[in-house]
Design an enzyme around this catalytic site. Structure first.
Site, PDB file in Angstrom:
ATOM      1  N   ASP A   6       0.805  -0.898  -0.006  1.00 57.48           N
ATOM      2  CA  ASP A   6      -0.043  -0.197  -0.122  1.00 57.48           C
ATOM      3  C   ASP A   6       0.796   1.271  -0.167  1.00 57.48           C
ATOM      4  O   ASP A   6       0.458   2.488   0.099  1.00 57.48           O
ATOM      5  CB  ASP A   6      -0.996   0.038   1.284  1.00 57.48           C
ATOM      6  N   HIS A   7       2.170   0.924  -0.200  1.00 62.20           N
ATOM      7  CA  HIS A   7       2.987   2.173  -0.168  1.00 62.20           C
ATOM      8  C   HIS A   7       3.934   2.256  -1.476  1.00 62.20           C
ATOM      9  O   HIS A   7       4.558   3.362  -1.897  1.00 62.20           O
ATOM     10  CB  HIS A   7       3.926   2.311   1.180  1.00 62.20           C
ATOM     11  N   GLU A  33       0.682   9.470   9.424  1.00 65.61           N
ATOM     12  CA  GLU A  33      -0.066   8.368   9.334  1.00 65.61           C
ATOM     13  C   GLU A  33      -0.986   8.211  10.680  1.00 65.61           C
ATOM     14  O   GLU A  33      -0.502   8.706  11.844  1.00 65.61           O
ATOM     15  CB  GLU A  33       0.502   6.845   9.229  1.00 65.61           C
ATOM     16  N   HIS A  84      -3.855   8.177   6.181  1.00 66.81           N
ATOM     17  CA  HIS A  84      -3.578   6.827   6.215  1.00 66.81           C
ATOM     18  C   HIS A  84      -4.103   6.443   7.638  1.00 66.81           C
ATOM     19  O   HIS A  84      -3.585   6.096   8.345  1.00 66.81           O
ATOM     20  CB  HIS A  84      -2.218   6.615   6.174  1.00 66.81           C
TER      21      HIS A  84
END
Lengths: 594, 692
Positions: free
Chosen positions: A71-72, A202, A412
C-alpha cells in the site's frame, strides 16, 4: 507568504494506496506510490492524471517510498513503466532489496488468480527498481541544489523510514507508517527536533491506546495455546516479511519454553530468502538482536518448518503461517476456505485489513463469505491482534512532541477516527491540523524568515555596543543599525557608511555647526576639561571620546572652545549621522552657559 | 583558525582545531609502533626469550633498571607489558574539547585516553565562557543537565565504527589478558631512560606519553559516548559550525569531515583511498572549493604499489605451499585482510591449490567475518548489489561455509588441533608480532626454511617486528599493501579540489628520509598556499575572508515588508535599517524594534541621543530645488552666491549660512537658540538629496 500544497492521491481519509503529492518552493514531490489491495479495477492505483498527462518526469522532482508494504510501493512499477516517470526515486537499502519480491508476488496473484489485465510485468518491476537510489539513515541526500531529503528510522517494518524534506527554508516530515514502541525485532521510530513547517503523519490507530506490548503477546499466546489444546488448527495470515518474522520469534521462544510438540509451519514462499534479508540487514533491527547476532542469529528457527499443501488436510492440531496477510488470495485464503467451517479452528489476523478483503469481512463479523463464487461458512474463531506496528494515538502525540511541527496533517486513517485525533492535537499543541480527502488540496501557509548575510564587522560593532534587555533565556538582543542591500536577489546587511563604496554611489556629507557663547571665568584649559567631562559622561558604549589639539571629538562630533576669561565661544559641529548626539550636546552646552 | 598537532605519526593522527569559538579534536590515533620496543608475549612461556641476556648499566647500580632491558642479536627490548603512544597531553586542556570527529576506526584507538580522562566530562562545563552557554540559564542545575546532554552529542562517527573498534581493541585486550604471566614493571625505568642503550636513550620525554592499554570497562564507557552519524549527515556544533562526514574509500565507514559555517568551509581529509577495494568509494565532489584543506594520513609505503603487492603476495603464498612450506600472514582482524581472503582464494583456485587450508585465528575472527557481511550500506557498489539477491557481500562468507577458510578464536581451540594440517596458510594477529597467535607461529615455524612469513600491514617495520625472534631460517617477504593515497594521487586530489589553503604534516613537504631522491612530496596548490605542521606545534591559518566576511542570518519578513527599499542603481536597492539583532546559539536573526523600545528612545532626550538616522544622503544637491523648498517653507530672503566649488546660501534674517559643494553640505548657525530652524533646514536639505 509561501505555501505548502499537499494533495493526497490516495490515503486521504483512507487506509491503503498511500500516495501524496507535495508541492513547495517550486518543487513537486511524490510521497509513496501505493496500491489499494481491496480493489482490482482502476481504483487500485492512485489517479496519476491529477499530476499531468503523459510522461510525468517533467512534473515531478522526485518520488520517495517509505517502506516495502504494497500500500506504499505497489503502484511504483505501474507509475514508472506504464504511466511514465524516469526521475529519481529514493528508498532505504532494505526497502530496495525487499520490495521487488513483494511486487512480484502481488503481480502473480492478481494476474494468475484474478485475471487482472492492466498490470505491470516482471520485467517492468526490474526496470523500475533500476531507477531507485538507495539511501542510508540520516544521510542528507541533495536531490538538486534546492531540494534535500533525510531519512529517519521508523520501526514498522525492516527498512521503514520517515523522511524530512527541505526546500530552502521550507520543511516537511512525512512519516509513512511508523511505530513508537520497540517490538521483538525492530526498534522504535525516532526523529530529532527538526521543527518542520508541516508533519504529515499516518493515523491508522488514531483512536487506539493499546495495552502494553507484553500483555498483547501473552494474550495471543494463550488463545493460540487453548486452540491447539482443543485439537484445533490455527491459521495466521501474514505478509512474507515483517510481522511474520516477529511472530516466528515469538512462537519459537514460547514453544521452547513450554516444550510444545505441535508443528508450526511457515508457508511463505520467501522463507529462507526473507530470513536472509533479516540476517544481512541486521543493523536495521533492534539493539538486542544486533548484539547477539554473532552467536545466534534470531532468524534461524528450530521449531518452524516449511509447509506443504498436502498438510492442509492433516489431522490434529497445527499452526500455519501463510501469505497474504489480508486473506485476499493465495494460499492463506485456500487454507482458510478449508478450515473456516470447523469451530475448533482459529484464524488470527495479526494486522490491519483493507476494505473489500476477506480479512476485513470476517473481522467485521461476517458469518458467510464468498470465495471464488462459492459461499463459505465462517465458524472458526476469528481473532484480531493489533500486531501491526503502527503508532497508536499516544505514539502519534509523542512524535509530534519529538519534532515540534508548526502544522500537522493526518493521512492513512479512517475519517471519523481522524476527527478525534485532530481535536486532540489542536487542543494539546495549539497547532493547525488538517485531514484532506483524496484529490483535495490542502494549503498550508508558512511564514518563513528571509535569508540574509550580515557583515562580520557590523556584527562585532553591534555586539560591542552592549546588550538590550530584550533577550530571554540564552537569547541576547542588540540594537542593530546598518543598511539592507538587495542585489542579485541576495539580501545583505552592512554598515551604513559602507554602502557608498559597496554600491558605487557618491557620498554626500551633511554637517551642522553652531557657536555657543559661554561666560565662564575660569582659564580656557579648565573650561575645556569640563566640556570633555560632559561629553565623556554622556557618551556610552564603544564610542571613543578623544582630545587632540584642544578639540574634543567623538565619531563625527567636534567640540572646540576658544576665547579669554571674559567670554568664550564653543563651536559644536556634527555630521548628519550623529544628529541626535550633536543636538543633544549642543543643548547641554547651551544650558551650561546660562 | 588554529591547528594543534598532538601526535607524532600522521597515520595515527590526533589534531585539534580551534575555530569560531569551538574546539574540535580531529581523530584520536594511538601510536602502536611503540610496542616494537618490547619483547613479544608468547602464548606459552618461552625458554628462549627468558634466557636472553639482561642489560645492566655500566659502573652504576640503578635498581629501577634491573631486568628492564634484554638483548637479542645486538638489539635491545623492554621486558614488560607493552605500552602505547598516546596523544600528547598538556598542549590542549581536554576540558576545552567540544567535539571529537573520527575518520576511521584505525584513528580512534586512543579515544578512551581522552574521553575518560577526568577533565573531559566535568570539563565541558568549563567551556561555558567560550561558548557563552548557560550564562542566561536560570539555574546551575539546568546548566549542568544541558551541558551533560551536549557532551553526549559530541562524538560523531559512522555506526560501523563501534563494532569495528571493538574488534581491534578487544583483540589486543584478549591477547594481553590471555598471554602468559609476564614480567610487569612499574614504569619507574622511564626516569632513567637516558641511561639505557640505543634506541631508548634517544627517545627522551616521549616515553612518558606511553601508556598501558585501558581496560574493557573504560573502552565501553568511552564508546558509549559516541553518537552515530551517517554519510552526509549534517551535525550541529553549538550553532557555530556544521560538521558532516563524507565517504573516504579507505575502510568500512571511513570518512572525511566537512566543517562548515555559512560562508566558510574547512575540509579534513585523512585516511582516504581512490582505489576500488571493498569499501564505498571516496566522495570527492563534497570536498571541493574548501577555504582550508587539512590533508593527512597518506600512504606509509610510498614506494610500493598496492596492486602489485597484492599480486606478489598471492604468488609468494602459492609458491611456498607448492613447495610444501606453510605461510604465516600476520594481520589485523579486518580491513585489507578481507581483500586478501578474496584475492588469495581465487588465486589458489586457478593454481589448483584450493586443497590448501586457510586458517584465520583471532579472538574476534567470528565477529569480524559476521560484521563485515551486515554493513552493506558502507560497501562498494558491486558488493552492495549482492545484498539485493540476497547474497553475502563478501566471498569469505561462502569460503567459511564451504570450509575453505576456517576461523578460530585461538591456537588453543581444540577443533583447530583436530583440523590442523600442513602446509597451510595462517592468517593471525597481531601484525606487530608482539602478541597473539603470530608470536606462536613465528617461533614454531621460524627454523624451517621452507616456510614463509609475509608482511602485508604497513603499520610496522617488518625488520623490527622480527628482531626479537632472530636468528630465523624461514623466508621473510615484505608486501606492504597500503591503500591510502599515494603522493601522486594526493597531489592530483588537491589539484581537483582547488582548496584556498592546504595544511599538511611538515614531513610531506620534503622527500621521506628513506627515499631522499624521490618526488614523494606534496606540492602547493595552484589555488593557494601550503602550510606544514609539526608534532606538538600550532599553526594559524586564516579561513576565507576572515574578519571581512559574512555570517548568515534571518530577517523577519514582517520587518522586511515595512522597510522602504530605495533603488540607487538599476538592480541595486538599499534601505537603512534600525532593528533588533537576536543572537542565540551563534545564530543571528533580525526583527523589528519592539514598540516599547522605540518610544523610550524618542521620549527622553538622553535616551534619544543614540538615535540612529533614518536615511543616508548621496549624490549632488539640487540647488534650484533647495531654494524653491526654502521659499515654500517660509524662509524668504535666501541669497545664493556661486563659488568655485559650489554655492553659498545666506539666510540673512536667520544669521545662518549653508555652504554647498558637490559632496558636502554644511550648515553654520551663529545664533545659539535655533534648534527648530536647524531641524527645518536639515529636513529641507535632506529632501533635496538622494537618499536611502
Amino acid at each position: 507568504m509561501p505555501d505548502i500544497l499537499v494533495t493526497p492521491l490516495g490515503a486521504g481519509q483512507d487506509v491503503g494506496r498511500s500516495c501524496i503529492l507535495l508541492q513547495m518552493g517550486g518543487k513537486n514531490i511524490m510521497l509513496d506510490c501505493g496500491m489499494h489491495m481491496g480493489y482490482s479495477d482502476e481504483r487500485k492505483f492512485p489517479d496519476f492524471s491529477y499530476i499531468g498527462e503523459g510522461d510525468l518526469t517533467d512534473f515531478l522532482d522526485c518520488v520517495i517510498v517509505t517502506h516495502f508494504h504494497l500500500d506504499h510501493c505497489g503502484a511504483l512499477p505501474y507509475f514508472t513503466e506504464m504511466v511514465g516517470y524516469s526521475g529519481p526515486i529514493y528508498m532505504t537499502h532494505p526497502t530496495k532489496a525487499i520490495c521487488p519480491h513483494l511486487l512480484e508476488d502481488m503481480r502473480k496473484l492478481s494476474v494468475d488468480r484474478k485475471g487482472d489485465v492492466n498490470m505491470f510485468t516482471s520485467q517492468m518491476i526490474k526496470d523500475c527498481m533500476k531507477k531507485v537510489t538507495a539511501v542510508n539513515l540520516h544521510q542528507v541526500v541533495q536531490v538538486d541544489p534546492e531540494l534535500q531529503i533525510k531519512p529517519y528510522y521508523a520501526g514498522h517494518v525492516l527498512g521503514a523510514a520517515m523522511y524530512l524534506i527541505q526546500v530552502g527554508p521550507l520543511s516537511v516530515v512525512y512519516t509513512g507508517d511508523y511505530n513508537m514502541t520497540p517490538d521483538r525485532h525492530l526498534g522504535a521510530a525516532w526523529i530529532d527536533k527538526c521543527h518542520p513547517d508541516l508533519l504529515i503523519t499516518e493515523s491508522t490507530y488514531a483512536t487506539t491506546i493499546r495495552d502494553s506490548k507484553r500483555c498483547r503477546e501473552r494474550d495471543l499466546l494463550k488463545k493460540l495455546h487453548d486452540s491447539i489444546e482443543r485439537g484445533g488448527k490455527v491459521l495466521i495470515p501474514v505478509f512474507a516479511l515483517g510481522r511474520a518474522q516477529e511472530l516466528c520469534i515469538l512462537l519459537e521462544t514460547y514453544w521452547e519454553r513450554m516444550n510444545l510438540q505441535v508443528p508450526i509451519y511457515f508457508a511463505v514462499g520467501l522463507t529462507e530468502k526473507a530470513n536472509n534479508y533479516y540476517k544481512m540487514f541486521i543493523t536495521w533491527t533492534n539493539e538486542k538482536i544486533r548484539k547477539t547476532f554473532v552467536k545466534r542469529n534470531m532468524f534461524d528457527f528450530k521449531h518452524i518448518h516449511a509447509f506443504d499443501k498436502s498438510y492442509i488436510d492433516n489431522p490434529g492440531p497445527m499452526v500455519v503461517f501463510a501469505t497474504p496477510g489480508m486473506l485476499h488470495g493465495g494460499l492463506a485464503l485456500q487454507i482458510f476456505r478449508k478450515w473456516a467451517p470447523d469451530e475448533n479452528n482459529m484464524v488470527i489476523m495479526p494486522g490491519y485489513c483493507v476494505q473489500g478483503t476477506v480479512g476485513y469481512k470476517i473481522l467485521n463479523g461476517a458469518k458467510k463469505v464468498e470465495i471464488d463464487g462459492t459461499v463459505v461458512d465462517v465458524k472458526l474463531t476469528v481473532q484480531y491482534m493489533s500486531f501491526s506496528a503502527h503508532a497508536d494515538a499516544k505514539g502519534i502525540m509523542q512524535l509530534i512532541r519529538y519534532c515540534e511541527p508548526k502544522n500537522v496533517m493526518l493521512v492513512h486513517g479512517e475519517n471519523e477516527k481522524m476527527d478525534f485525533l485532530r481535536n486532540k492535537i489542536i487542543q494539546e499543541f495549539g497547532i493547525e491540523c488538517v485531514k484532506p480527502g483524496n484529490g483535495e488540496m490542502a494549503r498550508i501557509q508558512v511564514e518563513v524568515p528571509l535569508e540574509v548575510d550580515i557583515s562580520k564587522r557590523l556584527l562585532k560593532r553591534t555586539q560591542a555596543m552592549g546588550e538590550l534587555e530584550e533577550g530571554k533565556g540564552t537569547k541576547r538582543s542588540f540594537l542593530l543599525h546598518g543598511a539592507l542591500l538587495l542585489t542579485d536577489n541576495k539580501l545583505r546587511v552592512i554598515e551604513a557608511d559602507r554602502v557608498y563604496e559597496e554600491v558605487g554611489i557618491p557620498k554626500h556629507e551633511v554637517r551642522s555647526t553652531a557657536n555657543v557663547r559661554l561666560s565662564d571665568p575660569r582659564p580656557l584649559a579648565n573650561t575645556r576639561e569640563s566640556l570633555h567631562q560632559l561629553v565623556q559622561s554622556r557618551v556610552k558604549g564603544e564610542r571613543q571620546v578623544v582630545m587632540t589639539d584642544g578639540t574634543i571629538s567623538v565619531d563625527s562630533v567636534l567640540v572646540q572652545v576658544d576665547g579669554d576669561e571674559d567670554e568664550k565661544t564653543v563651536l559644536v559641529s556634527w555630521g548628519y549621522q550623529d544628529e541626535a548626539l550633536g543636538t543633544y550636546l549642543l543643548r547641554e552646552i547651551e544650558l551650561m552657559g546660562k | 583558525m588554529k591547528l594543534y598537532c598532538l601526535s607524532q605519526d600522521p597515520n595515527k593522527s590526533c589534531l585539534v582545531l580551534k575555530y569560531r569559538g569551538t574546539t574540535l579534536m580531529l581523530d584520536c590515533g594511538l601510536d602502536i609502533c611503540t610496542i616494537l620496543n618490547y619483547l613479544p608475549i608468547p602464548l606459552i612461556p618461552s625458554s628462549r626469550l627468558a634466557s636472553l641476556p639482561t642489560w645492566k648499566p655500566k659502573d652504576q647500580v640503578i635498581p629501577q633498571l634491573d631486568g628492564v632491558v634484554r638483548e637479542c642479536c645486538n638489539r635491545f627490548f623492554i621486558d614488560g607489558e607493552p605500552e602505547f603512544g598516546t596523544p600528547q597531553d598538556g598542549i590542549i586542556d581536554v576540558s576545552d574539547i567540544d567535539a571529537v570527529l573520527i575518520s576511521n576506526y584505525l584513528s580512534m584507538l586512543a579515544l578512551p585516553f581522552v574521553t575518560e580522562s577526568p577533565g573531559f566530562r566535568g570539563a565541558v562545563y568549563a567551556t561555558e565562557p567560550t561558548l557563552q552557554m548557560g550564562r542566561y540559564l536560570c539555574s546551575q542545575y539546568i546548566t549542568e543537565v544541558c551541558l551533560l546532554a551536549e557532551i553526549h552529542s559530541c562524538l560523531f562517527s559512522p555506526s560501523c565504527y563501534i563494532p569495528m573498534t571493538r574488534l581491534f581493541m578487544e583483540e589486543i585486550q584478549e591477547y594481553l589478558e590471555g598471554s602468559s604471566k609476564h614480567n610487569d614493571k612499574d614504569g619507574s625505568w622511564k626516569d632513567f631512560v637516558h641511561l639505557l642503550p640505543l634506541p631508548f636513550n634517544q627517545m627522551g620525554f616521549q616515553v612518558h606519553s606511553w601508556k598501558k592499554l585501558y581496560s574493557r570497562g573504560v573502552l565501553n564507557a568511552s564508546l558509549a559516548k559516541i553518537q552515530i552519524a551517517g554519510f552526509s549527515q549534517s551535525l550541529d556544533v553549538f550553532g557555530a559550525l556544521k560538521v558532516s562526514p563524507v565517504s573516504s574509500g579507505f575502510c568500512l565507514g571511513s570518512c572525511n569531515w566537512l566543517i562548515t559555517c555559512s560562508h566558510e568551509k574547512v575540509v579534513y581529509v585523512s585516511g582516504s583511498s581512490t582505489l576500488t577495494t571493498h569499501p564505498r568509494s571516496i566522495d570527492q565532489a563534497s570536498l571541493k572549493n574548501a577555504d582550508v584543506l587539512i590533508l593527512t594520513g597518506l600512504t606509509q609505503t610510498p614506494a610500493s604499489n598496492p596492486d602489485a603487492m597484492l599480486g606478489d603476495f598471492c604468488m609468494t603464498v602459492a609458491l611456498t605451499v607448492k613447495n610444501g612450506g606453510s605461510v604465516l600472514v600476520p594481520c589485523y582482524p579486518s580491513g585489507v585482510t578481507y581483500d586478501l581472503f578474496e584475492c588469495l582464494s581465487s588465486h589458489l583456485e586457478t593454481s589448483s591449490l584450493s586443497h590448501i587450508p586457510m586458517y584465520f585465528i583471532s579472538p574476534v575472527a567470528d565477529s569480524s567475518l559476521a560484521y563485515s557481511n551486515i554493513f552493506a550500506e558502507w560497501l562498494s557498489q558491486s558488493k552492495q548489489s549482492r545484498v539485493y539477491l540476497p547474497e553475502e557481500p563478501f566471498p569469505h562468507a561462502h569460503l567459511v561455509k564451504t570450509g575453505r577458510l576456517k576461523p578460530f578464536r585461538s591456537v588453543e581451540d581444540e577443533t583447530l588441533n583436530a583440523d590442523f594440517r600442513q602446509p597451510c596458510i595462517m592468517f593471525c594477529g597481531h601484525p606487530s608480532l608482539r602478541f597473539g597467535a603470530a608470536v606462536h607461529f613465528t617461533m614454531l615455524w621460524g627454523s624451517n626454511p621452507a616456510n614463509t612469513i609475509v608482511f602485508t600491514e604497513p603499520d610496522f617495520n617488518y625488520l623490527e617486528a622480527l628482531a626479537p625472534f632472530q636468528p630465523l631460517a624461514l623466508k621473510c617477504v615484505h608486501c606492504p599493501i597500503d591503500t591510502c593515497l599515494s603522493f601522486s594521487q594526493a597531489n592530483k586530489l588537491v589539484r581537483d579540489l582547488r582548496p584556498g589553503n592546504l595544511i599538511v604534516p611538515a614531513q610531506y613537504l620534503q622527500p621521506p628520509l628513506l627515499h631522499p631522491q624521490t618526488d614523494f612530496v606534496i606540492n602547493a596548490p595552484s589555488s593557494g598556499s601550503v602550510v606544514g605542521f609539526r608534532p606538538l606545534e600550532v599553526v594559524k591559518v586564516q579561513v576565507g575572508k576572515g574578519k571581512d566576511g559574512w555570517e548568515a542570518g534571518e530577517l523577519d519578513p514582517r520587518l522586511a515588508k515595512d522597510l522602504k527599499m530605495c533603488q540607487v542603481k538599476p538592480g541595486v536597492q538599499v534601505a537603512t535599517i534600525t532593528a533588533l539583532l537576536d543572537v542565540k546559539d551563534n545564530r543571528y536573526s533580525i526583527r523589528a524594534l519592539p514598540q516599547k523600545l522605540g518610544e523610550d528612545q524618542t521620549s527622553s532626550l538622553e535616551a534619544g541621543m543614540n538615535n540612529k538616522p533614518k536615511f543616508y544622503p548621496w549624490g549632488p544637491l539640487d540647488i534650484t530645488s533647495l531654494v524653491q523648498k526654502l521659499t515654500q517653507e517660509g524662509i524668504v530672503n535666501a541669497k545664493v552666491e556661486e563659488t568655485a566649488s559650489g554655492y553659498i546660501v545666506l539666510l540673512q534674517n536667520e544669521d545662518t549660512v549653508i555652504q554647498i559643494e558637490e559632496k558636502r553640505t554644511h550648515i553654520f548657525c551663529e545664533d545659539d537658540a535655533r534648534s527648530d530652524l536647524r531641524a527645518k533646514l536639515n529636513r529641507i536639505i535632506m529632501s533635496s538629496l538622494n537618499k536611502f
